[in-house]
Design an enzyme around this catalytic site. Structure first.
Site, PDB file in Angstrom:
ATOM      1  NE  ARG A 109       6.928   0.606   5.210  1.00 53.58           N
ATOM      2  CZ  ARG A 109       5.718   0.062   5.060  1.00 53.58           C
ATOM      3  NH1 ARG A 109       5.597  -1.197   4.701  1.00 53.58           N
ATOM      4  NH2 ARG A 109       4.634   0.781   5.262  1.00 53.58           N
ATOM      5  CE  LYS A 157      27.447  -4.536  -6.116  1.00 51.54           C
ATOM      6  NZ  LYS A 157      27.725  -3.471  -7.086  1.00 51.54           N
ATOM      7  NE  ARG A 202      -1.572  -2.473   2.790  1.00 49.21           N
ATOM      8  CZ  ARG A 202      -1.817  -3.752   2.501  1.00 49.21           C
ATOM      9  NH1 ARG A 202      -2.991  -4.092   2.029  1.00 49.21           N
ATOM     10  NH2 ARG A 202      -0.916  -4.690   2.722  1.00 49.21           N
ATOM     11  CB  THR A 203       3.385   2.569   2.393  1.00 53.97           C
ATOM     12  OG1 THR A 203       2.586   2.059   3.460  1.00 53.97           O
ATOM     13  CG2 THR A 203       3.934   3.925   2.768  1.00 53.97           C
ATOM     14  CG  HIS A 229       3.069   3.771   8.752  1.00 53.65           C
ATOM     15  ND1 HIS A 229       3.206   4.621   7.667  1.00 53.65           N
ATOM     16  CD2 HIS A 229       2.678   2.563   8.236  1.00 53.65           C
ATOM     17  CE1 HIS A 229       2.908   3.956   6.558  1.00 53.65           C
ATOM     18  NE2 HIS A 229       2.592   2.708   6.873  1.00 53.65           N
TER      19      HIS A 229
HETATM   20  N1   CP Z   1      -0.416  -0.254   5.939  1.00 55.87           N
HETATM   21  C1   CP Z   1       0.786  -0.418   5.354  1.00 55.87           C
HETATM   22  O1   CP Z   1       1.789   0.227   5.688  1.00 55.87           O
HETATM   23  O2   CP Z   1       0.769  -1.359   4.355  1.00 55.87           O
HETATM   24  P1   CP Z   1       2.041  -1.786   3.484  1.00 55.87           P
HETATM   25  O3   CP Z   1       3.004  -2.492   4.410  1.00 55.87           O
HETATM   26  O4   CP Z   1       1.496  -2.690   2.405  1.00 55.87           O
HETATM   27  O5   CP Z   1       2.677  -0.540   2.930  1.00 55.87           O
END
Ligand code: CP
Length: 313
Positions: free
Chosen positions: A104, A82, A54-55, A132
């Site tokens: 992320r 590496k 999603r993100t 998040h």
């Molecule tokens: N909710 C969320 O962060 O989903 P993803 O891990 O698919 O990005």
């Protein structure tokens, strides 16, 4: 601020501003001609050290709908394999002059550290069990559009609170916006001293669900449970899985949310997840694109203002 690293440092006015802007992008995204040129000439790099559906996809769509060029860095085929460090990777990408890095990382604090080494804007796409922020914003937009407000609502966040960055960002956002937050988790998955965050804690799910407006379910983050107790699925669903029977303890019109990815039959009953009268899960995904457009819009405005100030305009 040039970066979006968390919700903890954001005020209610800043959050409302982002949600109002995102509301306008929801309308724009439903039109046939979705693409704008607001970010024309800008470059956004997605740098994801953990998997995401999603993100990552919604940041890519959001940036493209605003007219930016987007690069998705594949960590598995990059020089990180590496032995290149996070900071060297960030400085290398920074030297290519992107405007925004969406990052992320599995370690809490890694995105903040990276943001201190680069001169582009950095958006936290989820760091360890810390924050998040765009997930909390899209959750808030989803609630606000369906219920009309956040203030005064009682929201139960249920499941693996201990390892959840989604829970942390939502606690900050919902409390600053005037909602009441209840945390429901097994004792082993409840962080200590949560009361100092201004929330109520319950280890009995049935007690915690009494009279709530919104139920937010979280998955068991087994990837962060090394060495810790991992409950059996059958036992977990019996005590902490959301089904119609447990949901009946909440308000009659209570709504169900889940940030995804969800594990059907573990933390949520499959039919309930698909019940469009009660479940907002698909709305949450749609709101994700609009919220990320709003964040990119605001941060690139800050970049433009900073550049004009530096140039003495
Ligand atoms: N909710 C969320 O962060 O989903 P993803 O891990 O698919 O990005």
């Amino acid at each position: 601020q040039r970066h979006l690293l968390g919700i903890a440092e954001r005020t209610s006015d800043e959050i409302s501003f982002l949600l109002d802007l995102a509301d306008r992008y929801v309308v724009q995204n439903r039109l046939p001609g979705k693409k704008l040129d607001l970010l024309s000439g800008r470059t956004v790099i997605n740098l994801f050290f953990e998997s995401s559906t999603r993100t990552r996809t919604s940041f890519e769509l959001a940036a493209k709908r605003l007219g930016a060029d987007v690069i998705n860095m594949s960590v598995s085929t990059s020089s990180i394999k590496k032995g290149e460090t996070l900071i060297d990777t960030a400085m290398t990408l920074n030297a290519m002059r992107p405007d925004v890095l969406v990052v992320r990382h599995p370690d809490s604090g890694a995105v903040q550290l990276l943001s201190e080494k680069v001169n582009c804007a950095v958006i936290n796409g989820g760091d360890g069990s810390h924050e998040h922020p765009t997930q909390a914003l899209l959750d808030a937009l989803t609630i606000r559009r369906r219920v009309g407000r956040l203030e005064g609502l009682t929201v139960a966040i249920c499941g693996d609170i201990l390892h959840s960055r989604v829970a942390r960002s939502n606690i900050h956002l919902l409390t600053v916006m005037g909602a009441h937050v209840r945390l429901i988790a097994p004792p082993t998955l409840m962080p200590s001293s949560v009361e100092r965050l201004g929330v109520e804690a319950f280890t009995d799910m049935r007690a915690g669900l009494q009279g709530v407006d919104i139920v937010m379910m979280l998955r068991l983050q087994t990837e962060r449970m090394q060495g810790n107790y991992v409950p059996s699925i059958r036992e977990y669903f019996r005590f902490y899985g959301l089904d119609q029977e447990k949901l009946s303890l909440a308000k009659p019109d209570a709504l169900v949310m889940h940030p995804g990815p969800m594990n059907r039959g573990v933390e949520i009953d499959s039919e309930l997840a698909d019940d469009l009268d009660r479940s907002l899960i698909r709305d949450q995904v749609e709101m994700g694109v609009a919220v990320r457009m709003a964040c990119l819009d605001v941060l690139t405005r800050v970049l433009r203002r900073d550049a004009e100030t530096e140039a003495g305009v």
